[in-house]
Design a protein around this motif. Structure first.
Motif, PDB file in Angstrom:
ATOM      1  N   ARG A 221      68.805   8.814   1.615  1.00 48.72           N
ATOM      2  CA  ARG A 221      67.571   7.915   1.675  1.00 48.72           C
ATOM      3  C   ARG A 221      67.175   7.913   3.077  1.00 48.72           C
ATOM      4  O   ARG A 221      65.893   7.600   3.128  1.00 48.72           O
ATOM      5  N   ALA A 222      68.172   7.691   3.863  1.00 46.39           N
ATOM      6  CA  ALA A 222      67.770   7.456   5.333  1.00 46.39           C
ATOM      7  C   ALA A 222      66.731   8.476   5.861  1.00 46.39           C
ATOM      8  O   ALA A 222      66.150   8.239   6.933  1.00 46.39           O
ATOM      9  N   ASP A 223      66.941   9.899   5.177  1.00 47.82           N
ATOM     10  CA  ASP A 223      66.183  10.813   6.133  1.00 47.82           C
ATOM     11  C   ASP A 223      64.612  10.813   5.052  1.00 47.82           C
ATOM     12  O   ASP A 223      63.903  11.910   5.697  1.00 47.82           O
ATOM     13  N   LEU A 224      64.399  10.074   4.330  1.00 47.90           N
ATOM     14  CA  LEU A 224      63.081  10.244   3.611  1.00 47.90           C
ATOM     15  C   LEU A 224      61.803  10.028   4.316  1.00 47.90           C
ATOM     16  O   LEU A 224      60.963  10.675   4.109  1.00 47.90           O
ATOM     17  N   TRP A 225      61.868   9.274   5.440  1.00 48.73           N
ATOM     18  CA  TRP A 225      60.832   9.005   6.376  1.00 48.73           C
ATOM     19  C   TRP A 225      61.009  10.231   7.662  1.00 48.73           C
ATOM     20  O   TRP A 225      60.237   9.652   8.648  1.00 48.73           O
ATOM     21  N   ASN A 226      61.794  10.989   7.631  1.00 52.04           N
ATOM     22  CA  ASN A 226      61.813  11.795   8.636  1.00 52.04           C
ATOM     23  C   ASN A 226      60.711  12.852   8.657  1.00 52.04           C
ATOM     24  O   ASN A 226      60.210  13.531   7.694  1.00 52.04           O
ATOM     25  N   PHE A 227      60.002  12.885   9.898  1.00 54.74           N
ATOM     26  CA  PHE A 227      58.856  13.800   9.943  1.00 54.74           C
ATOM     27  C   PHE A 227      59.353  15.242  10.513  1.00 54.74           C
ATOM     28  O   PHE A 227      60.411  15.200  11.107  1.00 54.74           O
ATOM     29  N   TRP A 228      58.397  16.136  10.472  1.00 56.46           N
ATOM     30  CA  TRP A 228      59.004  17.656  10.856  1.00 56.46           C
ATOM     31  C   TRP A 228      58.358  17.911  12.068  1.00 56.46           C
ATOM     32  O   TRP A 228      57.047  17.645  12.244  1.00 56.46           O
ATOM     33  N   ILE A 229      58.910  18.786  12.930  1.00 57.48           N
ATOM     34  CA  ILE A 229      58.627  19.191  14.065  1.00 57.48           C
ATOM     35  C   ILE A 229      57.818  20.536  13.826  1.00 57.48           C
ATOM     36  O   ILE A 229      56.638  20.936  14.673  1.00 57.48           O
ATOM     37  N   ILE A 230      58.421  21.246  13.017  1.00 56.44           N
ATOM     38  CA  ILE A 230      57.989  22.785  13.011  1.00 56.44           C
ATOM     39  C   ILE A 230      57.309  22.586  11.395  1.00 56.44           C
ATOM     40  O   ILE A 230      58.094  22.383  10.486  1.00 56.44           O
ATOM     41  N   ALA A 231      56.186  22.889  11.347  1.00 55.56           N
ATOM     42  CA  ALA A 231      55.329  22.736   9.987  1.00 55.56           C
ATOM     43  C   ALA A 231      56.031  23.748   8.876  1.00 55.56           C
ATOM     44  O   ALA A 231      55.619  23.312   7.865  1.00 55.56           O
ATOM     45  N   VAL A 232      56.210  24.915   9.199  1.00 57.85           N
ATOM     46  CA  VAL A 232      56.587  25.977   8.273  1.00 57.85           C
ATOM     47  C   VAL A 232      57.800  25.185   7.495  1.00 57.85           C
ATOM     48  O   VAL A 232      57.857  25.701   6.430  1.00 57.85           O
ATOM     49  N   ASP A 233      58.644  24.510   8.264  1.00 59.87           N
ATOM     50  CA  ASP A 233      60.037  23.973   7.662  1.00 59.87           C
ATOM     51  C   ASP A 233      59.611  22.977   6.698  1.00 59.87           C
ATOM     52  O   ASP A 233      60.149  22.582   5.618  1.00 59.87           O
ATOM     53  N   GLY A 234      58.513  21.929   6.973  1.00 61.30           N
ATOM     54  CA  GLY A 234      58.090  21.027   5.784  1.00 61.30           C
ATOM     55  C   GLY A 234      57.505  21.504   4.836  1.00 61.30           C
ATOM     56  O   GLY A 234      57.438  21.221   3.652  1.00 61.30           O
ATOM     57  N   LEU A 235      56.701  22.750   5.288  1.00 65.77           N
ATOM     58  CA  LEU A 235      55.900  23.451   4.141  1.00 65.77           C
ATOM     59  C   LEU A 235      56.955  24.049   3.232  1.00 65.77           C
ATOM     60  O   LEU A 235      56.763  24.087   1.809  1.00 65.77           O
ATOM     61  N   ASP A 236      58.060  24.725   3.675  1.00 66.74           N
ATOM     62  CA  ASP A 236      58.996  25.289   2.901  1.00 66.74           C
ATOM     63  C   ASP A 236      59.745  24.109   1.864  1.00 66.74           C
ATOM     64  O   ASP A 236      60.066  24.333   0.689  1.00 66.74           O
ATOM     65  N   CYS A 237      60.073  22.857   2.262  1.00 65.73           N
ATOM     66  CA  CYS A 237      60.544  21.961   1.400  1.00 65.73           C
ATOM     67  C   CYS A 237      59.453  21.284   0.435  1.00 65.73           C
ATOM     68  O   CYS A 237      59.916  21.305  -0.690  1.00 65.73           O
ATOM     69  N   VAL A 238      58.311  21.378   0.726  1.00 69.43           N
ATOM     70  CA  VAL A 238      57.206  20.841  -0.217  1.00 69.43           C
ATOM     71  C   VAL A 238      57.042  22.000  -1.344  1.00 69.43           C
ATOM     72  O   VAL A 238      57.254  21.720  -2.526  1.00 69.43           O
ATOM     73  N   ASP A 239      56.987  23.158  -0.816  1.00 69.51           N
ATOM     74  CA  ASP A 239      56.823  24.482  -1.763  1.00 69.51           C
ATOM     75  C   ASP A 239      58.276  24.423  -2.607  1.00 69.51           C
ATOM     76  O   ASP A 239      58.059  24.457  -3.886  1.00 69.51           O
ATOM     77  N   THR A 240      59.428  24.071  -2.096  1.00 69.75           N
ATOM     78  CA  THR A 240      60.513  24.264  -2.893  1.00 69.75           C
ATOM     79  C   THR A 240      60.630  23.282  -3.688  1.00 69.75           C
ATOM     80  O   THR A 240      61.063  23.571  -5.232  1.00 69.75           O
ATOM     81  N   GLY A 241      60.371  21.841  -3.482  1.00 73.49           N
ATOM     82  CA  GLY A 241      60.487  20.956  -4.487  1.00 73.49           C
ATOM     83  C   GLY A 241      59.312  20.921  -5.602  1.00 73.49           C
ATOM     84  O   GLY A 241      59.468  20.792  -6.851  1.00 73.49           O
ATOM     85  N   ILE A 242      58.043  21.307  -5.068  1.00 74.55           N
ATOM     86  CA  ILE A 242      57.118  21.686  -6.031  1.00 74.55           C
ATOM     87  C   ILE A 242      57.285  22.540  -7.048  1.00 74.55           C
ATOM     88  O   ILE A 242      56.950  22.672  -8.335  1.00 74.55           O
ATOM     89  N   ARG A 243      57.921  23.659  -6.793  1.00 75.51           N
ATOM     90  CA  ARG A 243      58.322  24.846  -7.521  1.00 75.51           C
ATOM     91  C   ARG A 243      59.273  24.304  -8.879  1.00 75.51           C
ATOM     92  O   ARG A 243      59.240  24.689  -9.997  1.00 75.51           O
ATOM     93  N   GLU A 244      60.303  23.474  -8.359  1.00 81.07           N
ATOM     94  CA  GLU A 244      61.229  23.021  -9.331  1.00 81.07           C
ATOM     95  C   GLU A 244      60.731  21.998 -10.098  1.00 81.07           C
ATOM     96  O   GLU A 244      60.689  21.815 -11.360  1.00 81.07           O
TER      97      GLU A 244
END
Length: 267
Positions: A221-244
């Motif tokens: 939970r403590a990491d929920l509000w962490n922002f990403w420095i490298i956009a491709v990493d954030g996009l990968d997380c979004v894509d992975t979650g949305i795929r599921e």
């Protein structure tokens, strides 16, 4: 048909693909009488890509999936078998180079090898064929055996399931190989975000498994509000979650799983 749709429409709906596609359509509209619409579409696509890439959105999408099952409790004793889902090895690259090439989720194999050493009598099934829409002879399972042997797991304990193309087939083919007897306990090793869908499909196949989640993407939970420095990493997380989530909705709508978000079995 379900497999084909998942590899076409499902992939097109992933945020990165969808938003880039929308931006390209906007650019094409600039040379038409719909130039104003094209500019708006490009701006919206760019802003949403930035939100997906830099914001904590991916963490919020993944966290409910990853936190659905607790870490496995070894207190109940040794399992009779271990099913490891594929997804860690790139079959095409492995075939090209003649050696197992990992593309991610290597925790699945590492954790399974550690479990195999801890429980020397447990059978191990690695379920991983090819998820390509146009199939070829490259199969994950063909290269996983050598990896397990290099990690100290005897070949005699391994069964490589190489026909499955998706998680539903992982469950069905693994059950056929395991032929679990009443009272046997089997662990299911896969990524934490993938565990709800996997458990739902294994339950539907009539194969009772104990979840052994690995490969977490969100710390807590403590990491929920962490922002990403490298956009491709954030996009990968979004894509992975949305795929599921797309997979969960599609499988529930077609009756392939009994719950939208499968969780721990009741005591």
């Amino acid at each position: 048909m379900f497999f084909i749709l998942s590899k076409t429409i499902g992939i097109m709906l992933l945020p990165a693909n969808f938003l880039i596609g929308a931006g390209v359509i906007g650019a094409l509209l600039l040379v038409t009488r719909f130039a104003s619409l094209g500019r708006k579409l490009m701006v919206v696509a760019l802003v949403l890509l930035a939100i997906c890439g830099f914001s904590p959105l991916g963490n919020f999408v993944l966290y409910p999936l990853e936190s659905r099952f607790p870490p496995w409790d070894p207190a109940r004793g040794a399992p009779d078998g271990i099913v490891v889902l594929g997804g860690a090895i790139d079959g095409d690259l492995s075939a090209a180079h003649g050696v197992a090439v990992f593309r991610g989720a290597a925790d699945r194999v590492i954790a399974a090898a550690e479990l195999a050493r801890r429980y020397p009598n447990a059978r191990i099934i690695y379920s991983g064929g090819s998820g390509n829409l146009i199939s070829d002879d490259a199969r994950e399972a063909d290269y996983a055996a050598a990896v397990f042997e290099s990690l100290g797991v005897s070949k005699a304990r391994l069964t490589m399931e190489r026909r499955s193309r998706n998680t539903q087939e992982n469950a069905e083919f693994s059950k056929a190989i395991a032929a679990p007897k009443s009272g046997e306990r089997w662990l299911l090793v896969t990524s934490a975000y993938h565990m709800p869908r996997s458990v739902g499909l294994f339950r539907k196949a009539g194969f009772a498994v104990e979840p052994y989640p690995v490969d977490w993407r969100v710390g807590g939970r403590a990491d929920l509000w962490n922002f990403w420095i490298i956009a491709v990493d954030g996009l990968d997380c979004v894509d992975t979650g949305i795929r599921e989530w797309i997979g969960l909705v599609a499988y529930r709508a077609t009756g392939k799983i009994d719950e939208l978000l499968p969780g721990p079995a009741p005591p």
